[in-house]
Scaffold this motif. Sequence first.
Motif, PDB file in Angstrom:
ATOM      1  N   PHE A 209      47.251  34.951  45.504  1.00  0.00           N
ATOM      2  CA  PHE A 209      46.632  33.794  46.159  1.00  0.00           C
ATOM      3  C   PHE A 209      45.943  32.988  45.065  1.00  0.00           C
ATOM      4  O   PHE A 209      44.992  33.476  44.438  1.00  0.00           O
ATOM      5  N   ASP A 212      42.134  32.752  44.623  1.00  0.00           N
ATOM      6  CA  ASP A 212      41.335  33.877  44.139  1.00  0.00           C
ATOM      7  C   ASP A 212      40.886  33.619  42.707  1.00  0.00           C
ATOM      8  O   ASP A 212      41.476  32.803  41.977  1.00  0.00           O
ATOM      9  N   SER A 217      38.797  38.762  45.435  1.00  0.00           N
ATOM     10  CA  SER A 217      39.505  38.165  46.569  1.00  0.00           C
ATOM     11  C   SER A 217      38.575  37.232  47.334  1.00  0.00           C
ATOM     12  O   SER A 217      37.411  37.557  47.571  1.00  0.00           O
ATOM     13  N   CYS A 219      40.011  36.017  50.252  1.00  0.00           N
ATOM     14  CA  CYS A 219      40.796  35.998  51.485  1.00  0.00           C
ATOM     15  C   CYS A 219      40.237  37.020  52.458  1.00  0.00           C
ATOM     16  O   CYS A 219      40.446  38.239  52.299  1.00  0.00           O
ATOM     17  N   TYR A 220      39.531  36.519  53.485  1.00  0.00           N
ATOM     18  CA  TYR A 220      38.925  37.369  54.497  1.00  0.00           C
ATOM     19  C   TYR A 220      39.174  36.791  55.880  1.00  0.00           C
ATOM     20  O   TYR A 220      39.713  35.695  56.025  1.00  0.00           O
ATOM     21  N   CYS A 223      42.326  34.757  57.235  1.00  0.00           N
ATOM     22  CA  CYS A 223      43.201  34.807  56.059  1.00  0.00           C
ATOM     23  C   CYS A 223      43.715  36.220  55.836  1.00  0.00           C
ATOM     24  O   CYS A 223      44.906  36.439  55.609  1.00  0.00           O
ATOM     25  N   ALA A 224      42.821  37.213  55.948  1.00  0.00           N
ATOM     26  CA  ALA A 224      43.225  38.602  55.702  1.00  0.00           C
ATOM     27  C   ALA A 224      44.083  39.154  56.833  1.00  0.00           C
ATOM     28  O   ALA A 224      44.791  40.148  56.644  1.00  0.00           O
ATOM     29  N   TRP A 227      47.377  37.658  55.717  1.00  0.00           N
ATOM     30  CA  TRP A 227      47.727  38.144  54.373  1.00  0.00           C
ATOM     31  C   TRP A 227      46.968  39.460  54.122  1.00  0.00           C
ATOM     32  O   TRP A 227      45.978  39.492  53.384  1.00  0.00           O
ATOM     33  N   TYR A 267      48.572  41.070  47.957  1.00  0.00           N
ATOM     34  CA  TYR A 267      48.594  40.962  49.414  1.00  0.00           C
ATOM     35  C   TYR A 267      50.021  41.102  49.942  1.00  0.00           C
ATOM     36  O   TYR A 267      51.002  40.816  49.249  1.00  0.00           O
ATOM     37  N   TRP A 287      50.390  30.487  47.836  1.00  0.00           N
ATOM     38  CA  TRP A 287      50.809  31.885  47.902  1.00  0.00           C
ATOM     39  C   TRP A 287      52.151  32.036  47.194  1.00  0.00           C
ATOM     40  O   TRP A 287      53.096  31.302  47.477  1.00  0.00           O
TER      41      TRP A 287
END
Length: 300
Positions: A209, A212, A217, A219-220, A223-224, A227, A267, A287
């Motif tokens: 990503f 990042d 990271s 991405c939570y 997003c998580a 991904w 991811y 991505w």
Amino acid sequence: MKITHVMLSALAGLVLLASACSPQATPTTAPLPTQPPAPTATEPPAAVPVTGGAAVDIGQNDTLGSFLVDDKNMTLYLFTKDTPNTSNCYDKCATAWPPLLTTGDPVAGDGVDASKLGTTTRTDGAVQVTYNGWPLYYYEKDKAPGDVTGQDVGSVWFVISPAGDKVESTAQATEPPAASAGAATVNLGKNDQLGSFLVDDKNMTLYLFTKDTPNTSVCYDKCATAWPPLLTTGTPVGGDGVDASKLGTTTRTDGTVQVTYNGWPLYYYQKDKAPGDVTGQDVGGVWYVVSAAGDKVTTP
């Protein structure tokens, strides 16, 4: 005056002489009757009436249930930003989401409500099929019959039920996958388009990503969900072709440990359903699959 025989003879000779010196008229004859001209190859053929338009049928899978497809079983979608019987998807949008066009009245297959089928005229004059007022589209990343990679993209694209409503995804994971019982393994996969890239031990594609930062990271939450991070409970292991010195880990805010490669947290993509799928490549321009050198792989 007395006309003698000699004088008559002389007068007759003069008449004959004048006739001999006069131009002769060309004799003419009536034209022969001719046959009507044969039709030429450049004449357009007789119009063939349209016997039917685009066909709309029903497809199905275990995750989404029944949804609309075309006659080749390619999935059809609605766009929630459209208004009834009016498409708002043009230019780049229409490149990614080609409309289902027709040259005649659309045809309903088994299970499709014919009364819900209709059409709308696009700005270029093309006629697009609608269902329950929703203009219908394909998704360019669906490559095979039954593919549904367009489902829930951007939370505005959905497959369509036979009732004419969007189909919500019911089997999406709400949490990232649990960490493996041991150390996660990172291997190399390959395809003709992208070359070599990182995968896990089941050949599921791994991504980086670009938002990042090294070994961190961002991405939570949602997003998580889309991904899921590659988690581990031990030191990650590199397979053939993977530089083990580039493997590392980062601890996420929930305390789980995510695998990194060359500093990039790794991811999965929830829409990759089978080993080798790369539907997450270049999504949103942020991505990408990861090369063996630890860099993003751009699509040729």
